[in-house]
Design an enzyme around this catalytic site. Structure first.
Site, PDB file in Angstrom:
ATOM      1  N   PRO A 576      54.672  41.913  39.706  1.00  0.00           N
ATOM      2  CA  PRO A 576      53.354  42.124  40.320  1.00  0.00           C
ATOM      3  C   PRO A 576      53.471  42.729  41.719  1.00  0.00           C
ATOM      4  CG  PRO A 576      53.436  39.981  39.266  1.00  0.00           C
ATOM      5  CD  PRO A 576      54.828  40.534  39.215  1.00  0.00           C
ATOM      6  N   CYS A 577      52.557  43.648  42.004  1.00  0.00           N
ATOM      7  CA  CYS A 577      52.583  44.330  43.308  1.00  0.00           C
ATOM      8  C   CYS A 577      51.415  43.898  44.190  1.00  0.00           C
ATOM      9  CB  CYS A 577      52.559  45.844  43.116  1.00  0.00           C
ATOM     10  SG  CYS A 577      51.063  46.439  42.327  1.00  0.00           S
TER      11      CYS A 577
END
Length: 617
Positions: A576-577
């Site tokens: 996840p960013c």
């Protein structure tokens, strides 16, 4: 996250998305910021001149360029000495005690309350915001609402303080706290519309530092927009001087922030962003790269994340992944939409080939029905990065009315407003003077997924946008993975971490690589259902095993899986960013953030798989 955004009658967006902000609909004021105080004139570029004093100390100028008056600075220094932190605290405390006043007026009022010292009156000039083509109707309407008498001039670069000045205590006492903050930052030289947007995105409790930080970040993002014409891009080193003031403010406040909201410096990305080559561009010179011995398989691994991460993030990612050089690629070279991503992998880079047929590379090719209605003054040929939310019906109706109000081409001011919104929301022309957001099936096509990939099975329209906005661009990833086709003629075993809607699996399938066993790890039940449905619809003959948490994959579980079918050939995924993306102004904490720290689970699992498989060889 953006659960009801597409259904609300609102033009605002929740940028809490696993993607970077490609476009900001903010504009830079063309006003210069000039303040005079006693003998000094301080210009917006941070330089001070004096008519009777040879010069000022650098320490004082740090605060002058931020908009504080010489009197207030002197008062703060007298009380705290030349300590940047204590002086800044004192100045900001004065501002909080007098929120409706600019810093110098607030300090003057504070001094008036004290019988010890009475400053002499001095002329004071305030900056104005020009009502030119660079300002939107919102700027004008907002100011008209705030002032009973218009104190902003469109014909002059400077507006003189007078009885009309809204900052006097009597006039401003009726303004809300939000309006007072907007007026205060406008007085420092920041455009009113940008301030308003910053307050909406950062929340009502945001500090002055967070607001100015957001504005500066938006200006920088706009300056780097590859689709914005050069003649309307903001010049960050000139103009109002807000960037320089923000930089100085950021330096002074750095030690006070519990965490960094935004690091102004990001990794230097290549231009063009084509990695080690793309099929649609001229063949680059032979690329040679060195992969450390410990990085060689099995398994092959492939890691993806946003390219526009905070400074140092990609250095850290590379260090944990055997110091392999990232490959930065923008998907606009593969399709009609941008998607700037970084990839680290140990795959060969020779003999790659693209998926056929090649996808359309322009908007009109991808969406041919729009060509009939596309106005000549809209120069877009590519869409910006597809996000997880779409423009509202209220916005598209406002655009229609704005364009319909004129015979022929609308004036430049209207064109600019429309183009800014179209770029931000990826709006396309679907009728005469009529724009609309992309449909989910158009998202699917642009990202390389089969039609109806995210449709059905109880999945809502909002969930479809969210899932697609967080996915791989299949054609880009497939180009990198294409080297595996001849290496695994009998199929592959794949460990897919943070699988999303199965972009990696779709890419391998479209390359003609048989999927023997796929272990898919994905937190979202909606996304797991999409992958499971695709697996069944495409009549896959292999086994699909799914987990909902990467932390379930400990050494024992991985050893059981490896024993059951002989190991993995490919480990693929993008953690996840949320805490890396430029769109996140609330918790952009880098790899230490709650979600993005899952990168370390990718590294942990990769090391475990390599260790287990090396023992079994």
């Amino acid at each position: 996250m953006d659960k009801h955004l597409s259904e609300e009658d609102s033009d605002n967006i929740d940028w809490d998305t696993e993607d970077e902000l490609e476009i900001q609909d903010t504009t830079l004021s063309s006003c210069r910021d000039l303040r005079t105080n006693g003998q000094y004139a301080i210009s917006g570029d941070g330089e001070a001149s004096s008519s009777s004093v040879p010069g000022q100390s650098t320490f004082i100028q740090k605060f002058l360029v931020m908009g504080f008056s010489e009197e207030s600075i002197a008062k703060a220094i007298e009380q705290n000495g030349e300590n940047s932190d204590l002086v800044l605290d004192a100045l900001l405390t004065l501002k909080q005690n007098f929120p409706s006043c600019p810093p110098d007026i607030a300090t003057s009022q504070a001094i008036e309350d004290s019988p010890e010292e009475q400053p002499s009156a001095s002329p004071h000039l305030e900056p104005c915001i020009n009502s030119d083509d660079s300002s939107s109707e919102y700027n004008e309407n907002f100011l008209d609402d705030v002032y009973e008498e218009d104190s902003w001039s469109s014909d002059s670069d400077y507006c003189t303080n007078s009885a009309k000045q809204c900052y006097v205590k009597e006039e401003s006492s009726s303004l809300s706290e939000k309006e007072q903050t907007i007026l205060f930052l406008a007085n420092m030289g920041y455009p009113v519309e940008e301030v308003s947007i910053a307050m909406e995105r950062c929340g009502p409790e945001a500090s002055l530092a967070e607001l100015t930080d957001f504005i500066c970040a938006a200006q920088m993002a706009r300056a780097e927009d590859p689709y914005l014409p050069e003649d309307v891009k903001p010049k960050l080193n000139h103009g109002s001087g807000g960037y320089k003031k923000r930089k100085m403010f950021n330096q002074l406040c750095k030690s006070k922030k519990p965490r960094a909201i935004f690091d102004e410096e990001t990794i230097r990305l290549p231009k063009p962003m084509i990695g080690f080559g793309v099929p649609t561009e001229s063949v680059p010179a032979i690329v040679r790269r060195t992969i450390p011995e410990q990085a060689f398989g099995p398994p092959f691994f492939y890691y993806e994340n946003v390219a526009l991460a905070p400074k140092g993030v990609w250095d850290t990612i590379s260090r944990f992944l055997y110091d392999i050089e990232p490959e930065f690629v923008d998907s606009k070279y593969f399709c009609a939409t941008a998607r700037k991503r970084g990839y680290i992998h140990n795959l060969p880079i020779e003999n790659r080939f693209p998926l056929l047929p090649l996808p359309p590379r322009t908007i009109n090719e991808a969406l041919p029905l729009t060509k009939k209605w596309w106005p000549s003054w809209d120069p877009r040929t590519k869409l910006n990065c597809l996000q997880t939310a779409i423009g509202s019906a209220r916005l598209t109706d406002r655009i229609r009315k704005a364009v319909e109000a004129f015979d022929g081409e609308p004036p430049m001011r209207v064109q600019k407003f429309v183009l800014d919104q179209c770029r931000k929301w990826n709006l396309v022309w679907v009728g005469r003077n009529k724009v609309a957001p992309l449909e989910p099936d158009e998202f699917e096509m642009l990202l390389g997924f089969p039609k109806n990939h995210t449709r059905g099975g109880g999945i809502s329209r909002t969930d479809r946008y969210k899932s697609l906005g967080n996915s791989f661009q299949v054609d880009t990833v497939a180009y990198h993975l294409s080297v595996l086709k001849d290496m695994f003629p009998n199929g592959m075993n794949v460990l897919s971490l943070f699988s999303g809607i199965g972009g990696a699996e779709v890419a391998l399938y479209r390359l003609g690589i048989q999927l023997n066993n796929v272990v898919s790890v994905e937190k979202s039940e909606v996304n797991r259902n999409i992958v499971r449905s695709w697996w069944e619809q495409t009549n896959q003959r292999g086994n699909l095993i799914d987990f909902d948490d990467v932390q379930q994959l400990n050494g024992d579980r991985l050893e059981q899986l490896i024993d059951s079918f002989g190991g993995f050939d490919l480990l693929i995924g993008g953690s996840p960013c949320n805490n890396l993306a430029g769109s996140n102004r609330v918790s952009r904490d880098g790899l230490e953030g709650k979600e993005s720290s899952l990168f370390y689970d990718y590294v942990r699992i990769l090391d475990l798989v390599k260790s287990i498989m090396s023992r079994q060889r």
